[in-house]
Design a protein around this motif. Structure first.
Motif, PDB file in Angstrom:
ATOM      1  N   SER A  59       3.735  -3.074   2.457  1.00 38.00           N
ATOM      2  CA  SER A  59       2.674  -2.359   1.627  1.00 38.00           C
ATOM      3  C   SER A  59       2.605  -3.315   0.277  1.00 38.00           C
ATOM      4  CB  SER A  59       2.712  -1.046   1.291  1.00 38.00           C
ATOM      5  OG  SER A  59       2.668  -0.355   2.597  1.00 38.00           O
ATOM      6  N   PRO A  63       1.643  -8.504   1.938  1.00 40.03           N
ATOM      7  CA  PRO A  63       0.147  -8.645   1.758  1.00 40.03           C
ATOM      8  C   PRO A  63       0.120  -9.501   0.467  1.00 40.03           C
ATOM      9  CG  PRO A  63       0.640  -6.320   1.839  1.00 40.03           C
ATOM     10  CD  PRO A  63       2.016  -6.935   1.961  1.00 40.03           C
ATOM     11  N   GLY A 118     -14.109   1.261  -2.928  1.00 43.34           N
ATOM     12  CA  GLY A 118     -13.829   0.654  -1.541  1.00 43.34           C
ATOM     13  C   GLY A 118     -14.772  -0.420  -1.101  1.00 43.34           C
ATOM     14  N   SER A 119     -15.832  -0.318  -1.383  1.00 49.19           N
ATOM     15  CA  SER A 119     -16.686  -1.460  -1.053  1.00 49.19           C
ATOM     16  C   SER A 119     -16.413  -2.952  -1.726  1.00 49.19           C
ATOM     17  CB  SER A 119     -18.237  -1.059  -1.405  1.00 49.19           C
ATOM     18  OG  SER A 119     -18.577   0.130  -0.804  1.00 49.19           O
ATOM     19  N   VAL A 121     -13.895  -4.716  -1.953  1.00 45.62           N
ATOM     20  CA  VAL A 121     -13.378  -5.512  -1.170  1.00 45.62           C
ATOM     21  C   VAL A 121     -13.839  -6.770  -0.184  1.00 45.62           C
ATOM     22  CG1 VAL A 121     -11.852  -5.625   1.303  1.00 45.62           C
ATOM     23  CG2 VAL A 121     -11.321  -3.829  -0.448  1.00 45.62           C
ATOM     24  N   TYR A 122     -15.195  -6.154   0.136  1.00 50.90           N
ATOM     25  CA  TYR A 122     -16.289  -7.095   1.060  1.00 50.90           C
ATOM     26  C   TYR A 122     -17.146  -7.674  -0.180  1.00 50.90           C
ATOM     27  CZ  TYR A 122     -13.699  -4.856   4.773  1.00 50.90           C
ATOM     28  OH  TYR A 122     -12.749  -4.422   5.623  1.00 50.90           O
ATOM     29  N   ASP A 197      -3.551  -6.570  -0.908  1.00 53.59           N
ATOM     30  CA  ASP A 197      -3.540  -5.558   0.089  1.00 53.59           C
ATOM     31  C   ASP A 197      -4.363  -5.853   1.338  1.00 53.59           C
ATOM     32  OD1 ASP A 197      -3.569  -2.935   1.009  1.00 53.59           O
ATOM     33  OD2 ASP A 197      -4.945  -2.057  -0.586  1.00 53.59           O
ATOM     34  N   TRP A 198      -3.883  -5.235   2.443  1.00 51.57           N
ATOM     35  CA  TRP A 198      -4.469  -5.960   3.794  1.00 51.57           C
ATOM     36  C   TRP A 198      -5.869  -5.927   4.045  1.00 51.57           C
ATOM     37  CZ3 TRP A 198      -1.110  -8.670   6.153  1.00 51.57           C
ATOM     38  CH2 TRP A 198       0.177  -8.233   5.970  1.00 51.57           C
ATOM     39  N   PRO A 199      -6.744  -5.047   3.438  1.00 51.36           N
ATOM     40  CA  PRO A 199      -8.199  -5.098   3.464  1.00 51.36           C
ATOM     41  C   PRO A 199      -8.768  -6.391   2.894  1.00 51.36           C
ATOM     42  CG  PRO A 199      -7.634  -2.673   2.964  1.00 51.36           C
ATOM     43  CD  PRO A 199      -6.541  -3.522   2.946  1.00 51.36           C
ATOM     44  N   LEU A 200      -8.007  -6.778   1.795  1.00 52.02           N
ATOM     45  CA  LEU A 200      -8.650  -8.004   1.032  1.00 52.02           C
ATOM     46  C   LEU A 200      -8.146  -9.215   1.995  1.00 52.02           C
ATOM     47  CD1 LEU A 200      -7.774  -6.807  -2.537  1.00 52.02           C
ATOM     48  CD2 LEU A 200     -10.043  -7.532  -1.628  1.00 52.02           C
ATOM     49  N   TRP A 202      -8.005  -9.128   5.156  1.00 54.30           N
ATOM     50  CA  TRP A 202      -9.047  -9.307   6.132  1.00 54.30           C
ATOM     51  C   TRP A 202     -10.226  -9.722   5.864  1.00 54.30           C
ATOM     52  CZ3 TRP A 202      -5.594  -9.851   9.712  1.00 54.30           C
ATOM     53  CH2 TRP A 202      -4.584  -9.158   9.783  1.00 54.30           C
ATOM     54  N   ALA A 203     -10.727  -9.671   4.745  1.00 53.23           N
ATOM     55  CA  ALA A 203     -11.863  -9.863   4.048  1.00 53.23           C
ATOM     56  C   ALA A 203     -12.005 -11.603   3.828  1.00 53.23           C
ATOM     57  CB  ALA A 203     -12.489  -9.261   2.697  1.00 53.23           C
TER      58      ALA A 203
END
Length: 336
Positions: A59, A63, A118-119, A121-122, A197-200, A202-203
């Motif tokens: 965590s 990342p 949360g939005s 990230v993308y 962070d992992w979502p970033l 993947w983005a």
């Protein structure tokens, strides 16, 4: 040195670069504010760690390592393209103002746009891309002459002017903002790796999966553009169209990186220049080397910086600037 020997040399350098990345990543995983002993790394990686060890590695550390590596690659890719298109070894998205344009767009968007956290990230990479694209377009317009075409020296000077002006504008914008939001923007300006962070991750990955192969596909055109405008026109290259497409690619690579790492300069300057010194100026040879070197340079800068001062460390952007500033001055003196 003939081409086959250069290719063998490039492959050896790529292997060494991958080894340096792996070694630096292992060191980065094991050291930090919360220590994780090296003999526990493999068991934790294979799911045999405690809750604390899993949290620290999966965590926090991993990342950050991955996002730093990917961002350094993207910045090196952007610098490689810009140096070939402008025929100027001093071109770098951080130095010539493209990163600052992305920063102003991110600042305005973060402070005033009504959007869920949360939005971000993308959305942030797209916002950064729009800001960087507008800035690159303005720099191109002010650097272009109908009689002489694109002036490489003028482009750097105009870009430095834009970078300073946009940095000042960013300070003016945040001077009246809320304290909590100002803290984030301040970290962005300093080049703090905030998007760990992992979502970033993947983005960011889709941008690189498209941009790196596309640039290598365009490497022969980059070779021609790096020679002269007369050579490009002489072989039937549609000069302005190719230049625009490649600059757009560099802007996209730079914006995707700085949207998650902040305003980091000099990676796009140093990595391509070192790669050219090692394997020569052919784009298909030096770009893969530059991409790996860019990832490693930013990774080692962040690893050193975050362990110098507890608990937050020194931002990677500042660490890179401590090396890149003198290197930039050296290149300036060398070009005289």
């Amino acid at each position: 040195m003939n081409l086959s020997a250069l290719i063998r040399k490039q492959r050896l350098i790529l292997l060494v670069s991958l080894g340096l990345i792996a070694l630096t990543a292992i060191v980065s995983m094991g050291i930090g504010y919360s220590s994780l002993s090296f003999d526990r790394l493999i068991p934790v990686l294979f799911g045999q760690g405690t809750f604390k060890e899993d949290f620290v590695l999966f965590s926090v550390r991993l990342p950050r390592i991955v996002i730093t590596l990917l961002s350094g690659m993207a910045l090196a890719l952007a610098g490689s393209i810009l140096q070939s298109v402008t025929r100027n070894d001093l071109a770098d998205p951080g130095i010539i103002g493209i990163n600052s344009g992305a920063g102003v767009a991110i600042t305005v968007f973060f402070l005033y746009a009504p959007i869920e956290v949360g939005s971000l990230v993308y959305v942030l990479p797209l916002v950064a891309f729009i800001g960087a694209l507008v800035t690159a377009g303005l720099i191109y317009i002010f650097s272009y002459s109908r009689s002489r075409g694109l002036d490489p020296v003028r482009l750097v000077l105009v870009g430095v002017g834009f970078s300073m002006a946009l940095s000042g504008l960013m300070i003016v914008i945040i001077s009246s903002a809320e304290r909590s939001k100002v803290d984030f923007i301040s970290k962005w300006i300093a080049g703090s790796i905030w998007g760990a962070d992992w979502p970033l991750i993947w983005a960011l990955i889709p941008w690189l999966l498209f941009l790196i192969p596309f640039t290598l596909f365009k490497s022969n055109r980059l070779n021609i553009l790096a020679l002269s405008e007369e050579s490009a026109v002489g072989v039937g290259l549609k000069l302005e169209r190719e230049r625009m497409v490649l600059i757009l690619t560099a802007v996209a690579a730079s914006a995707s990186a700085v949207s998650v790492t902040g305003g980091i300069a000099f990676i796009g300057l140093m990595a391509p220049h070192i790669a050219k010194t090692l394997v020569g100026p052919r784009n298909q040879l030096f770009i893969p080397v530059a991409v790996l070197l860019g990832g490693w340079l930013l990774l080692i800068a962040d690893t050193i910086g975050r362990n110098l001062v507890d608990p937050d460390g020194i931002p990677a952007g500042i660490m890179v600037s401590l090396i890149g500033g003198p290197y930039f001055a050296y290149l300036l003196l060398k070009k005289k």
